[in-house]
Motif scaffolding. Structure first.
Motif, PDB file in Angstrom:
ATOM      1  N   PHE A 165       0.831  -1.204   0.000  1.00 26.38           N
ATOM      2  CA  PHE A 165       0.000   0.000   0.000  1.00 26.38           C
ATOM      3  C   PHE A 165       0.868   1.257   0.000  1.00 26.38           C
ATOM      4  N   ILE A 166       1.923   1.258   0.799  1.00 29.32           N
ATOM      5  CA  ILE A 166       2.802   2.423   0.860  1.00 29.32           C
ATOM      6  C   ILE A 166       3.578   2.583  -0.447  1.00 29.32           C
ATOM      7  N   GLN A 167       4.051   1.474  -1.022  1.00 29.75           N
ATOM      8  CA  GLN A 167       4.761   1.540  -2.296  1.00 29.75           C
ATOM      9  C   GLN A 167       3.876   2.128  -3.392  1.00 29.75           C
ATOM     10  N   ASN A 168       2.599   1.806  -3.363  1.00 32.66           N
ATOM     11  CA  ASN A 168       1.690   2.237  -4.433  1.00 32.66           C
ATOM     12  C   ASN A 168       1.124   3.639  -4.217  1.00 32.66           C
ATOM     13  N   ASN A 169       1.116   4.127  -2.963  1.00 27.62           N
ATOM     14  CA  ASN A 169       0.415   5.372  -2.674  1.00 27.62           C
ATOM     15  C   ASN A 169       1.289   6.484  -2.113  1.00 27.62           C
ATOM     16  N   GLY A 170       2.557   6.205  -1.824  1.00 27.08           N
ATOM     17  CA  GLY A 170       3.485   7.262  -1.421  1.00 27.08           C
ATOM     18  C   GLY A 170       3.012   8.055  -0.223  1.00 27.08           C
ATOM     19  N   PHE A 171       2.963   9.383  -0.377  1.00 25.20           N
ATOM     20  CA  PHE A 171       2.619  10.289   0.724  1.00 25.20           C
ATOM     21  C   PHE A 171       1.277   9.919   1.343  1.00 25.20           C
ATOM     22  N   LEU A 172       0.266   9.704   0.506  1.00 27.76           N
ATOM     23  CA  LEU A 172      -1.065   9.377   1.012  1.00 27.76           C
ATOM     24  C   LEU A 172      -1.044   8.066   1.785  1.00 27.76           C
ATOM     25  N   GLY A 173      -0.288   7.084   1.312  1.00 24.89           N
ATOM     26  CA  GLY A 173      -0.201   5.807   1.998  1.00 24.89           C
ATOM     27  C   GLY A 173       0.413   5.935   3.379  1.00 24.89           C
ATOM     28  N   VAL A 174       1.498   6.710   3.471  1.00 27.62           N
ATOM     29  CA  VAL A 174       2.151   6.911   4.779  1.00 27.62           C
ATOM     30  C   VAL A 174       1.212   7.654   5.719  1.00 27.62           C
ATOM     31  N   TYR A 175       0.527   8.678   5.196  1.00 30.96           N
ATOM     32  CA  TYR A 175      -0.404   9.441   6.030  1.00 30.96           C
ATOM     33  C   TYR A 175      -1.504   8.540   6.594  1.00 30.96           C
ATOM     34  N   LEU A 176      -2.096   7.715   5.755  1.00 29.72           N
ATOM     35  CA  LEU A 176      -3.186   6.858   6.209  1.00 29.72           C
ATOM     36  C   LEU A 176      -2.698   5.813   7.212  1.00 29.72           C
ATOM     37  N   MET A 177      -1.483   5.333   7.041  1.00 32.90           N
ATOM     38  CA  MET A 177      -0.945   4.361   7.999  1.00 32.90           C
ATOM     39  C   MET A 177      -0.594   5.015   9.341  1.00 32.90           C
ATOM     40  N   ALA A 178      -0.302   6.328   9.296  1.00 34.51           N
ATOM     41  CA  ALA A 178       0.061   7.042  10.532  1.00 34.51           C
ATOM     42  C   ALA A 178      -1.158   7.581  11.264  1.00 34.51           C
ATOM     43  N   ALA A 179      -2.304   7.646  10.589  1.00 34.63           N
ATOM     44  CA  ALA A 179      -3.465   8.331  11.143  1.00 34.63           C
ATOM     45  C   ALA A 179      -4.367   7.423  11.971  1.00 34.63           C
ATOM     46  N   TRP A 180      -3.892   6.240  12.318  1.00 32.66           N
ATOM     47  CA  TRP A 180      -4.658   5.371  13.217  1.00 32.66           C
ATOM     48  C   TRP A 180      -3.662   4.641  14.113  1.00 32.66           C
ATOM     49  N   PRO A 181      -4.098   4.061  15.244  1.00 36.19           N
ATOM     50  CA  PRO A 181      -3.143   3.402  16.159  1.00 36.19           C
ATOM     51  C   PRO A 181      -2.548   2.151  15.535  1.00 36.19           C
ATOM     52  N   ASN A 182      -1.473   2.330  14.808  1.00 33.81           N
ATOM     53  CA  ASN A 182      -0.864   1.267  14.007  1.00 33.81           C
ATOM     54  C   ASN A 182       0.339   0.687  14.754  1.00 33.81           C
ATOM     55  N   ALA A 183       0.178  -0.520  15.289  1.00 31.78           N
ATOM     56  CA  ALA A 183       1.251  -1.143  16.075  1.00 31.78           C
ATOM     57  C   ALA A 183       2.449  -1.519  15.222  1.00 31.78           C
ATOM     58  N   ALA A 184       2.261  -1.604  13.906  1.00 29.79           N
ATOM     59  CA  ALA A 184       3.352  -2.019  13.018  1.00 29.79           C
ATOM     60  C   ALA A 184       3.924  -0.846  12.241  1.00 29.79           C
ATOM     61  N   PHE A 185       3.781   0.379  12.759  1.00 31.73           N
ATOM     62  CA  PHE A 185       4.196   1.536  11.959  1.00 31.73           C
ATOM     63  C   PHE A 185       5.706   1.609  11.788  1.00 31.73           C
ATOM     64  N   ASP A 186       6.493   1.030  12.697  1.00 23.79           N
ATOM     65  CA  ASP A 186       7.947   1.010  12.501  1.00 23.79           C
ATOM     66  C   ASP A 186       8.301   0.395  11.147  1.00 23.79           C
ATOM     67  N   LEU A 187       7.504  -0.595  10.728  1.00 23.79           N
ATOM     68  CA  LEU A 187       7.732  -1.228   9.437  1.00 23.79           C
ATOM     69  C   LEU A 187       7.512  -0.235   8.303  1.00 23.79           C
ATOM     70  N   CYS A 188       6.561   0.692   8.473  1.00 26.62           N
ATOM     71  CA  CYS A 188       6.344   1.730   7.458  1.00 26.62           C
ATOM     72  C   CYS A 188       7.602   2.576   7.284  1.00 26.62           C
ATOM     73  N   GLY A 189       8.206   2.961   8.426  1.00 26.03           N
ATOM     74  CA  GLY A 189       9.418   3.761   8.355  1.00 26.03           C
ATOM     75  C   GLY A 189      10.549   3.024   7.664  1.00 26.03           C
ATOM     76  N   MET A 190      10.719   1.738   8.000  1.00 20.27           N
ATOM     77  CA  MET A 190      11.775   0.941   7.358  1.00 20.27           C
ATOM     78  C   MET A 190      11.510   0.794   5.869  1.00 20.27           C
ATOM     79  N   CYS A 191      10.240   0.611   5.517  1.00 20.62           N
ATOM     80  CA  CYS A 191       9.870   0.464   4.101  1.00 20.62           C
ATOM     81  C   CYS A 191      10.206   1.741   3.334  1.00 20.62           C
ATOM     82  N   CYS A 192       9.826   2.898   3.879  1.00 18.36           N
ATOM     83  CA  CYS A 192      10.092   4.176   3.208  1.00 18.36           C
ATOM     84  C   CYS A 192      11.591   4.450   3.105  1.00 18.36           C
TER      85      CYS A 192
END
Length: 320
Positions: A165-192
């Motif tokens: 999802f983050i690979q396909n949506n960039g800024f919007l994908g990161v925003y949506l993953m950050a805008a809720w209590p996401n226990a796996a968000f560290d993975l988003c940072g590593m992915c980016c």
């Protein structure tokens, strides 16, 4: 050669986090995200709401709620304020505005805390290496999970979907993953970081999602939770959204929250009671953890600055 004109953001990333060892220690210590809210912000919200509804006014200085401030001991639940028997309790939005800016500051801090996973994955990728944490996450997605529980499989599938999802949506994908209590968000940072997303694109999305979307929503829910006036409305809404066992869930939540609030009120309204020693010990424990972390990050910063050929993703290297 080190880049010229280091930005403040670099100092924050290097000095306030550091290498993975110290970052992991910080995560296990719990001084981040929701945990920092439970230690600092949520007790502050409770005191503000309790004082506002008890004194029927917001005419008090909430800034005095600081450690080791004799004007506001940590065991004291109510801010110094004069009770107005004829007054009206402040509205939900008036109480919310009273804690709005501390909430935003907390959100900015939690957003800055997401820099390290991105930062080190980016550094590894820019040097043609693979970040150990990122590689471990990828391996966990590819291993045989036939014997794993349903919860583990669902969480792993969610992480796999999140990367796509983050690979396909960039800024919007990161925003949506950050805008809720996401226990796996560290993975988003590593992915980016691994895919070398521009720093300000990543951090801008995280800042918007955490500091200006998620945290303000959480804050208003806590204002309602701690309020005698608005708590029944919140519980009724939650119970109504749960099929079959909604009524039982509502009664359970109401009982537990009422018991918690009553215990806090009876132990801390005037700074007396048996909570003083416990509060003091807890404050010293948290202060020790923070001191240990800062000391470790000083060493980490020195190691980073000696990393051969290092550069951070949000500055330009000098041509001189």
């Amino acid at each position: 050669m080190l880049p010229d004109g280091l930005l403040i953001g670099e100092v924050v990333a290097v000095c306030c986090r550091g290498l993975p060892t110290n970052m992991d220690a910080m995560l296990h210590a719990g001084i981040q995200g929701m945990q920092s809210g439970m230690i600092f912000l949520f007790p502050h919200i409770l005191k503000v709401v309790y004082s506002a509804e008890t004194c029927k006014t917001l005419d008090f200085d909430s800034r005095i709620n600081m450690w080791f401030n004799p004007a506001m001991p940590q065991t004291q639940l109510r801010f110094p304020c004069t009770v107005d028997p004829a007054g009206e309790a402040p509205t939900l939005w008036e109480m919310y505005y009273k804690i709005f800016w501390p909430t935003i500051i907390w959100g900015i801090g939690t957003a800055a805390g997401e820099i390290p996973p991105y930062h080190f994955a980016y550094l590894a990728a820019s040097r043609g290496e693979v970040d150990d944490e990122w590689e471990k996450e990828l391996n966990s997605l590819e291993t045989d999970r036939s014997s794993a529980s349903m919860a583990v499989n669902m969480f792993t599938e969610m992480k796999s979907w999140m990367i796509r999802f983050i690979q396909n949506n960039g800024f919007l994908g990161v925003y949506l993953m950050a805008a809720w209590p996401n226990a796996a968000f560290d993975l988003c940072g590593m992915c980016c970081g691994h895919f070398q997303m521009e720093f300000w694109t990543f951090f801008g999305a995280v800042l918007l999602g955490k500091a200006f979307t998620l945290r303000p929503i959480q804050a208003i829910l806590f204002v309602m939770t701690f309020s005698h006036v608005y708590r029944p409305m919140l519980i009724e809404t939650v119970a109504g959204a749960i099929p079959v066992v909604g009524e039982q869930t509502g009664h359970f939540l109401a009982e537990k929250i009422e018991t918690f609030i009553t215990n806090v009120e009876s132990g801390g309204d005037n700074g007396s009671g048996g909570m003083g020693a416990i509060a003091t010990v807890w404050a010293l424990v948290v202060l020790s953890l923070i001191t240990y972390f800062i000391k470790g990050e000083h060493v980490s910063a020195m190691l980073f600055l000696r990393w051969p050929g290092c550069r951070v993703p949000w500055t330009r290297v000098s041509n001189s």
